[in-house]
Design a protein around this motif. Structure first.
Motif, PDB file in Angstrom:
ATOM      1  N   PRO A  29      40.691  20.186 -21.390  1.00 20.25           N
ATOM      2  CA  PRO A  29      41.508  20.054 -22.601  1.00 20.25           C
ATOM      3  C   PRO A  29      42.811  20.828 -22.525  1.00 20.25           C
ATOM      4  CG  PRO A  29      39.792  21.667 -22.969  1.00 20.25           C
ATOM      5  CD  PRO A  29      39.586  21.150 -21.565  1.00 20.25           C
ATOM      6  N   ASP A  30      43.032  21.555 -21.424  1.00 19.33           N
ATOM      7  CA  ASP A  30      44.171  22.468 -21.331  1.00 19.33           C
ATOM      8  C   ASP A  30      45.342  21.871 -20.559  1.00 19.33           C
ATOM      9  OD1 ASP A  30      42.567  24.448 -22.608  1.00 19.33           O
ATOM     10  OD2 ASP A  30      41.602  24.848 -20.686  1.00 19.33           O
ATOM     11  N   LEU A  31      45.365  20.548 -20.415  1.00 18.76           N
ATOM     12  CA  LEU A  31      46.431  19.879 -19.677  1.00 18.76           C
ATOM     13  C   LEU A  31      47.656  19.666 -20.566  1.00 18.76           C
ATOM     14  CD1 LEU A  31      44.156  17.123 -18.095  1.00 18.76           C
ATOM     15  CD2 LEU A  31      44.989  19.186 -16.945  1.00 18.76           C
ATOM     16  N   ASP A  32      48.839  19.694 -19.952  1.00 21.00           N
ATOM     17  CA  ASP A  32      50.040  19.379 -20.728  1.00 21.00           C
ATOM     18  C   ASP A  32      50.265  17.862 -20.727  1.00 21.00           C
ATOM     19  OD1 ASP A  32      51.426  18.622 -18.339  1.00 21.00           O
ATOM     20  OD2 ASP A  32      52.126  20.677 -18.037  1.00 21.00           O
ATOM     21  N   GLU A  33      51.264  17.412 -21.472  1.00 17.89           N
ATOM     22  CA  GLU A  33      51.482  15.971 -21.626  1.00 17.89           C
ATOM     23  C   GLU A  33      51.763  15.288 -20.296  1.00 17.89           C
ATOM     24  OE1 GLU A  33      54.515  15.427 -24.535  1.00 17.89           O
ATOM     25  OE2 GLU A  33      53.175  15.823 -26.236  1.00 17.89           O
ATOM     26  N   GLY A  34      52.532  15.933 -19.440  1.00 16.89           N
ATOM     27  CA  GLY A  34      52.834  15.349 -18.146  1.00 16.89           C
ATOM     28  C   GLY A  34      51.589  15.181 -17.290  1.00 16.89           C
ATOM     29  N   GLN A  35      50.700  16.172 -17.329  1.00 21.06           N
ATOM     30  CA  GLN A  35      49.461  16.080 -16.557  1.00 21.06           C
ATOM     31  C   GLN A  35      48.554  14.974 -17.100  1.00 21.06           C
ATOM     32  OE1 GLN A  35      48.552  20.286 -17.201  1.00 21.06           O
ATOM     33  NE2 GLN A  35      48.601  20.610 -14.986  1.00 21.06           N
ATOM     34  N   ILE A  36      48.488  14.864 -18.421  1.00 24.95           N
ATOM     35  CA  ILE A  36      47.670  13.803 -19.028  1.00 24.95           C
ATOM     36  C   ILE A  36      48.219  12.434 -18.638  1.00 24.95           C
ATOM     37  CG2 ILE A  36      46.894  12.783 -21.203  1.00 24.95           C
ATOM     38  CD1 ILE A  36      47.090  15.639 -22.415  1.00 24.95           C
ATOM     39  N   ASP A  37      49.530  12.290 -18.707  1.00 24.37           N
ATOM     40  CA  ASP A  37      50.140  11.009 -18.346  1.00 24.37           C
ATOM     41  C   ASP A  37      49.873  10.661 -16.887  1.00 24.37           C
ATOM     42  OD1 ASP A  37      51.081  10.818 -20.905  1.00 24.37           O
ATOM     43  OD2 ASP A  37      53.167  11.323 -20.412  1.00 24.37           O
ATOM     44  N   ALA A  38      49.947  11.657 -16.007  1.00 27.95           N
ATOM     45  CA  ALA A  38      49.703  11.404 -14.589  1.00 27.95           C
ATOM     46  C   ALA A  38      48.271  10.934 -14.357  1.00 27.95           C
ATOM     47  CB  ALA A  38      49.990  12.671 -13.772  1.00 27.95           C
ATOM     48  N   ILE A  39      47.333  11.537 -15.068  1.00 34.04           N
ATOM     49  CA  ILE A  39      45.931  11.125 -14.948  1.00 34.04           C
ATOM     50  C   ILE A  39      45.749   9.713 -15.485  1.00 34.04           C
ATOM     51  CG2 ILE A  39      43.616  11.569 -15.880  1.00 34.04           C
ATOM     52  CD1 ILE A  39      44.305  14.581 -15.658  1.00 34.04           C
ATOM     53  N   ALA A  40      46.371   9.423 -16.630  1.00 36.02           N
ATOM     54  CA  ALA A  40      46.268   8.078 -17.222  1.00 36.02           C
ATOM     55  C   ALA A  40      46.852   7.019 -16.304  1.00 36.02           C
ATOM     56  CB  ALA A  40      46.977   8.049 -18.574  1.00 36.02           C
ATOM     57  N   ASP A  41      47.819   7.399 -15.472  1.00 34.77           N
ATOM     58  CA  ASP A  41      48.424   6.451 -14.538  1.00 34.77           C
ATOM     59  C   ASP A  41      47.580   6.273 -13.280  1.00 34.77           C
ATOM     60  OD1 ASP A  41      50.528   6.158 -16.300  1.00 34.77           O
ATOM     61  OD2 ASP A  41      51.861   7.524 -15.205  1.00 34.77           O
ATOM     62  N   VAL A  42      47.048   7.389 -12.744  1.00 39.83           N
ATOM     63  CA  VAL A  42      46.398   7.325 -11.439  1.00 39.83           C
ATOM     64  C   VAL A  42      45.003   6.711 -11.505  1.00 39.83           C
ATOM     65  CG1 VAL A  42      45.306   9.631 -11.409  1.00 39.83           C
ATOM     66  CG2 VAL A  42      46.107   8.601  -9.272  1.00 39.83           C
ATOM     67  N   LEU A  43      44.274   6.932 -12.590  1.00 41.34           N
ATOM     68  CA  LEU A  43      42.899   6.431 -12.635  1.00 41.34           C
ATOM     69  C   LEU A  43      42.834   4.909 -12.545  1.00 41.34           C
ATOM     70  CD1 LEU A  43      41.064   8.742 -15.221  1.00 41.34           C
ATOM     71  CD2 LEU A  43      41.510   9.100 -12.787  1.00 41.34           C
ATOM     72  N   PRO A  44      43.550   4.158 -13.390  1.00 40.88           N
ATOM     73  CA  PRO A  44      43.487   2.692 -13.262  1.00 40.88           C
ATOM     74  C   PRO A  44      44.022   2.185 -11.923  1.00 40.88           C
ATOM     75  CG  PRO A  44      44.381   3.332 -15.401  1.00 40.88           C
ATOM     76  CD  PRO A  44      44.356   4.565 -14.554  1.00 40.88           C
ATOM     77  N   SER A  45      45.019   2.875 -11.382  1.00 36.14           N
ATOM     78  CA  SER A  45      45.612   2.406 -10.127  1.00 36.14           C
ATOM     79  C   SER A  45      44.620   2.461  -8.977  1.00 36.14           C
ATOM     80  CB  SER A  45      46.856   3.232  -9.789  1.00 36.14           C
ATOM     81  OG  SER A  45      46.507   4.540  -9.350  1.00 36.14           O
ATOM     82  N   LEU A  46      43.613   3.332  -9.089  1.00 30.05           N
ATOM     83  CA  LEU A  46      42.608   3.472  -8.030  1.00 30.05           C
ATOM     84  C   LEU A  46      41.293   2.795  -8.392  1.00 30.05           C
ATOM     85  CD1 LEU A  46      43.317   7.179  -7.037  1.00 30.05           C
ATOM     86  CD2 LEU A  46      43.739   5.150  -5.641  1.00 30.05           C
ATOM     87  N   GLY A  47      41.257   2.112  -9.527  1.00 26.65           N
ATOM     88  CA  GLY A  47      40.041   1.414  -9.912  1.00 26.65           C
ATOM     89  C   GLY A  47      38.983   2.292 -10.551  1.00 26.65           C
ATOM     90  N   VAL A  48      39.371   3.474 -11.014  1.00 26.16           N
ATOM     91  CA  VAL A  48      38.436   4.334 -11.746  1.00 26.16           C
ATOM     92  C   VAL A  48      38.247   3.748 -13.144  1.00 26.16           C
ATOM     93  CG1 VAL A  48      38.047   6.647 -12.681  1.00 26.16           C
ATOM     94  CG2 VAL A  48      39.041   6.367 -10.395  1.00 26.16           C
ATOM     95  N   ASP A  49      37.007   3.725 -13.603  1.00 26.20           N
ATOM     96  CA  ASP A  49      36.674   2.969 -14.810  1.00 26.20           C
ATOM     97  C   ASP A  49      36.840   3.747 -16.104  1.00 26.20           C
ATOM     98  OD1 ASP A  49      35.169   0.442 -13.517  1.00 26.20           O
ATOM     99  OD2 ASP A  49      34.664   2.256 -12.413  1.00 26.20           O
TER     100      ASP A  49
END
Length: 343
Positions: free
Chosen positions: A225-245
């Protein structure tokens, strides 16, 4: 006793050391399940939903960490959960951090833990999962994997792949835990490049295992829960790109602003419970806005009522998990949340 009189039992449990009370409660729950007592409360209302392609009888799950070794799967499954998540398991058994390592903060309805992935290792974990009946009887079982504390960070992917290979045949979904604050430097794996490299290895292994076993097991990632907005956005981008559900938002927090004045408030470890409620909502809302509707989100943190569960869904979660609320409210919280979401 389990469903209606927990408020009477709680002072007795809270008089014990927190970890000792945890173990005692689970042993007694298992005994009650064997005696058929957990069936006396009647069925949980149905609130069917779909999560990562899995059909759930309701969207209220158990968060990982309560049953690290899979010793109590069937007993916990009898409490009305729509799904269970068990672990975190590491390739080799490890004792975790020295005791005491679990602390209650009743004034804040919170816990601090620095357990440190204490578990009996993969062989014992898989054996417990195999002998349980929950999944064979239609329950949805998630298995949460991590790395050993003494595994260098540059070799972390090897540990995760080893765990994935072992649990894959026995899981409805697998969660990659990169957000525990109690394994040194683990949270650095949440960085965009580091997470992408780790998940590329894991999803490559998942593709190979899907061919071997003839089924594709969904993958989720548990984040802090301690991520900043940029880190959250990066995670939201990378997960779908790699097929994480899916993504589980969130784990415990390192912040102490809400509890620093309380006894045990400055113990090291991860803080869970009511102080994490708003933090997790912020992460869920940001993830949903950035990732769109397709990424599954499981909301965790500070769920003590049906209203809290509804707030997670309103923020963008598809399902919820509870842990600390169960300790403070008792097993009746599961059915309260299901009824609230069904309505």
């Amino acid at each position: 006793m389990l469903f209606n009189a927990y408020p009477l039992a709680r002072p007795l449990l809270f008089a014990l050391d927190a970890e000792a009370a945890h173990d005692l409660t689970l042993r007694n729950l298992a005994r009650a399940h064997r005696l058929g007592i957990t069936r006396c409360a009647g069925p949980t209302p149905l609130a069917p939903t779909t999560l990562m392609g899995l059909r759930l009888k309701n969207p209220v799950g158990l968060a990982a960490g309560l049953d690290k070794n899979g010793d109590y799967i069937d007993a916990l499954g009898s409490l009305g959960f729509g799904f269970l998540e068990i672990g975190t398991v590491t390739p080799r058994a490890q004792p975790g951090n020295p005791k005491p390592r679990l602390f209650r903060l009743p004034e804040a309805e919170a816990l601090i833990n620095r357990l440190g992935f204490n578990n009996q290792g993969l062989p014992a974990f898989v054996a417990n999962v195999q002998k349980s009946r929950f999944r064979r009887e239609g329950g949805i079982l998630g298995l949460n994997i991590g790395k050993n504390a003494d595994t260098p960070l540059e070799n972390a992917a090897d540990d995760y792949v080893t765990c994935l290979e072992a649990v894959y045949p026995h899981a409805d979904y697998v969660t990659v835990n990169v957000s525990s604050p109690n394994t040194k430097n683990l949270r650095s794996l949440q960085g965009g490049d580091e997470l992408g490299q780790l998940l590329a290895r894991i999803t490559e292994a998942r593709a190979r295992l899907a061919d071997i076993h003839g089924r594709r097991v969904p993958l989720a990632v548990k984040i802090a829960p301690d991520l900043d907005e940029g880190q959250i956005d990066a995670i939201a981008d990378v997960l779908p790109s790699l097929g994480v559900d899916g993504v589980i938002a969130t784990n415990t927090t390192l912040a102490r602003d809400a509890v620093a004045h309380l006894r045990h408030g400055n113990e090291t470890g991860g803080l869970s419970g009511r102080p994490v409620r708003e933090k997790s909502l912020v992460v869920i809302e940001r993830l949903r806005r950035r990732a769109g509707p397709d990424l599954a989100i499981i909301g965790v943190g500070g769920i003590f009522s049906a209203e809290d569960a509804r707030a997670k869904i309103a923020a963008g979660a598809n399902a919820v998990q509870i842990y600390t609320g169960l300790i403070y409210r008792g097993p009746g919280l599961v059915r309260d949340c299901v009824r609230g979401l069904a309505g």
